[in-house]
Design a protein around this motif. Structure first.
Motif, PDB file in Angstrom:
ATOM      1  N   ALA A  46       0.851  -1.199   0.000  1.00 18.82           N
ATOM      2  CA  ALA A  46       0.000   0.000   0.000  1.00 18.82           C
ATOM      3  C   ALA A  46       0.884   1.245   0.000  1.00 18.82           C
ATOM      4  O   ALA A  46       2.080   1.180   0.278  1.00 18.82           O
ATOM      5  N   SER A  47       0.272   2.381  -0.304  1.00 24.43           N
ATOM      6  CA  SER A  47       1.057   3.619  -0.271  1.00 24.43           C
ATOM      7  C   SER A  47       1.081   4.157   1.161  1.00 24.43           C
ATOM      8  O   SER A  47       0.197   4.887   1.584  1.00 24.43           O
ATOM      9  N   ILE A  48       2.100   3.700   1.892  1.00 27.46           N
ATOM     10  CA  ILE A  48       2.291   4.143   3.277  1.00 27.46           C
ATOM     11  C   ILE A  48       3.657   4.804   3.381  1.00 27.46           C
ATOM     12  O   ILE A  48       4.514   4.615   2.516  1.00 27.46           O
ATOM     13  N   SER A  49       3.866   5.565   4.431  1.00 26.97           N
ATOM     14  CA  SER A  49       5.127   6.294   4.596  1.00 26.97           C
ATOM     15  C   SER A  49       6.295   5.331   4.761  1.00 26.97           C
ATOM     16  O   SER A  49       6.114   4.183   5.174  1.00 26.97           O
ATOM     17  N   GLU A  50       7.492   5.838   4.480  1.00 24.58           N
ATOM     18  CA  GLU A  50       8.706   5.043   4.684  1.00 24.58           C
ATOM     19  C   GLU A  50       8.835   4.626   6.150  1.00 24.58           C
ATOM     20  O   GLU A  50       9.239   3.514   6.441  1.00 24.58           O
ATOM     21  N   ALA A  51       8.473   5.536   7.049  1.00 26.67           N
ATOM     22  CA  ALA A  51       8.558   5.230   8.493  1.00 26.67           C
ATOM     23  C   ALA A  51       7.654   4.052   8.840  1.00 26.67           C
ATOM     24  O   ALA A  51       8.041   3.154   9.592  1.00 26.67           O
ATOM     25  N   HIS A  52       6.439   4.042   8.278  1.00 25.58           N
ATOM     26  CA  HIS A  52       5.513   2.928   8.511  1.00 25.58           C
ATOM     27  C   HIS A  52       6.056   1.642   7.906  1.00 25.58           C
ATOM     28  O   HIS A  52       5.979   0.576   8.519  1.00 25.58           O
ATOM     29  N   LYS A  53       6.604   1.739   6.683  1.00 23.45           N
ATOM     30  CA  LYS A  53       7.176   0.545   6.039  1.00 23.45           C
ATOM     31  C   LYS A  53       8.297  -0.043   6.883  1.00 23.45           C
ATOM     32  O   LYS A  53       8.364  -1.241   7.110  1.00 23.45           O
ATOM     33  N   ALA A 101      -2.790   0.255   8.841  1.00 27.19           N
ATOM     34  CA  ALA A 101      -3.983  -0.103   8.066  1.00 27.19           C
ATOM     35  C   ALA A 101      -4.822   1.142   7.774  1.00 27.19           C
ATOM     36  O   ALA A 101      -5.271   1.348   6.643  1.00 27.19           O
ATOM     37  N   VAL A 102      -5.008   1.986   8.775  1.00 22.00           N
ATOM     38  CA  VAL A 102      -5.778   3.219   8.604  1.00 22.00           C
ATOM     39  C   VAL A 102      -5.038   4.168   7.660  1.00 22.00           C
ATOM     40  O   VAL A 102      -5.619   4.725   6.730  1.00 22.00           O
ATOM     41  N   ALA A 103      -3.721   4.305   7.864  1.00 24.32           N
ATOM     42  CA  ALA A 103      -2.912   5.196   7.021  1.00 24.32           C
ATOM     43  C   ALA A 103      -2.893   4.733   5.562  1.00 24.32           C
ATOM     44  O   ALA A 103      -2.782   5.551   4.648  1.00 24.32           O
ATOM     45  N   SER A 104      -3.022   3.422   5.348  1.00 18.73           N
ATOM     46  CA  SER A 104      -2.971   2.879   3.983  1.00 18.73           C
ATOM     47  C   SER A 104      -4.200   3.269   3.165  1.00 18.73           C
ATOM     48  O   SER A 104      -4.178   3.204   1.944  1.00 18.73           O
ATOM     49  N   GLY A 105      -5.285   3.642   3.852  1.00 19.86           N
ATOM     50  CA  GLY A 105      -6.532   3.986   3.163  1.00 19.86           C
ATOM     51  C   GLY A 105      -7.312   2.753   2.723  1.00 19.86           C
ATOM     52  O   GLY A 105      -8.395   2.866   2.141  1.00 19.86           O
ATOM     53  N   LEU A 106      -6.770   1.564   3.003  1.00 15.27           N
ATOM     54  CA  LEU A 106      -7.452   0.334   2.586  1.00 15.27           C
ATOM     55  C   LEU A 106      -8.493  -0.116   3.597  1.00 15.27           C
ATOM     56  O   LEU A 106      -9.319  -0.966   3.300  1.00 15.27           O
ATOM     57  N   TYR A 107      -8.422   0.435   4.805  1.00 17.94           N
ATOM     58  CA  TYR A 107      -9.318   0.009   5.880  1.00 17.94           C
ATOM     59  C   TYR A 107      -9.999   1.226   6.498  1.00 17.94           C
ATOM     60  O   TYR A 107      -9.404   2.291   6.587  1.00 17.94           O
TER      61      TYR A 107
END
Length: 193
Positions: free
Chosen positions: A121-128, A185-191
């Motif tokens: 998903a398109s998440i920040s580098e920090a989250h990755k 999950a919330v940051a990804s926009g998928l959930y």
């Protein structure tokens, strides 16, 4: 009123059941089931009992009600820890490698689908980075003991110290894993929240 607390009798029942199933390679051990259910409980997907029961029983159509109930009680016990009392690894740092190995294998098996989804998903580098490092810490003991021994002897690190450090790191990140997954999950926009 049904008593939903996970009891030693439930654990004995599950150990017997899983032991009887392990003539094939695919059957999980009790330690593996604990790691698997921890990952399932932390999933952003809201996995139905039928799904994970099929996985932990290797789709056993003859599983008894008592065994199903014991699995449900274990799931409930882990959920309570994750969301209420604070999750702690179900083994000590002095546990045999096989116990930690099975737990980590179960954990990785239980989270592979949602980790794959979230990491793409398109998440920040920090989250990755948080996702990768936390998963590596909790999955560390999935390595074969010989691999770790070989690494330690090559690098000159003392094996027991290295394993102790890895255990402590895993024990530190485990209680926050569900929250991390939820944030990502919330940051990804998928959930939805």
């Amino acid at each position: 009123m049904i008593e939903f607390n996970f009891q030693p009798a439930h654990q004995a029942l599950l150990n017997d059941y899983l032991g009887s199933r392990s003539n094939g390679v695919e059957a999980m051990t009790f330690d593996g089931v604990q790691g698997f259910l921890f990952a399932v409980v932390c999933s952003p997907d809201g996995i139905e009992p039928e799904q994970w029961l099929s996985e932990v029983t290797s789709a056993d159509e003859n599983v008894t009600e008592e065994v199903v109930f014991a699995f449900l009680a274990l799931h409930h016990h882990i959920s309570e820890q994750v969301f209420t009392s604070g999750y702690t690894l179900p083994f000590k740092e002095s546990a045999p490698w096989s116990v930690m190995h099975q737990w980590s294998l179960g954990f990785l098996r239980g989270c592979q689908d949602y980790l794959s989804t979230l990491s793409q998903a398109s998440i920040s580098e920090a989250h990755k980075e948080a996702l990768i490092s936390t998963t590596e810490l909790l999955g560390f003991f999935s390595l074969e003991q010989e691999q770790v021994e070989s690494y330690c002897s090559t690098t000159g690190i003392e094996l027991s110290e290295f394993c102790k450090a890895q255990y402590e790191l895993a024990a530190q990140v485990a209680p926050a894993f569900a929250e991390l997954i939820e944030q990502i999950a919330v940051a990804s926009g998928l959930y939805e929240e």
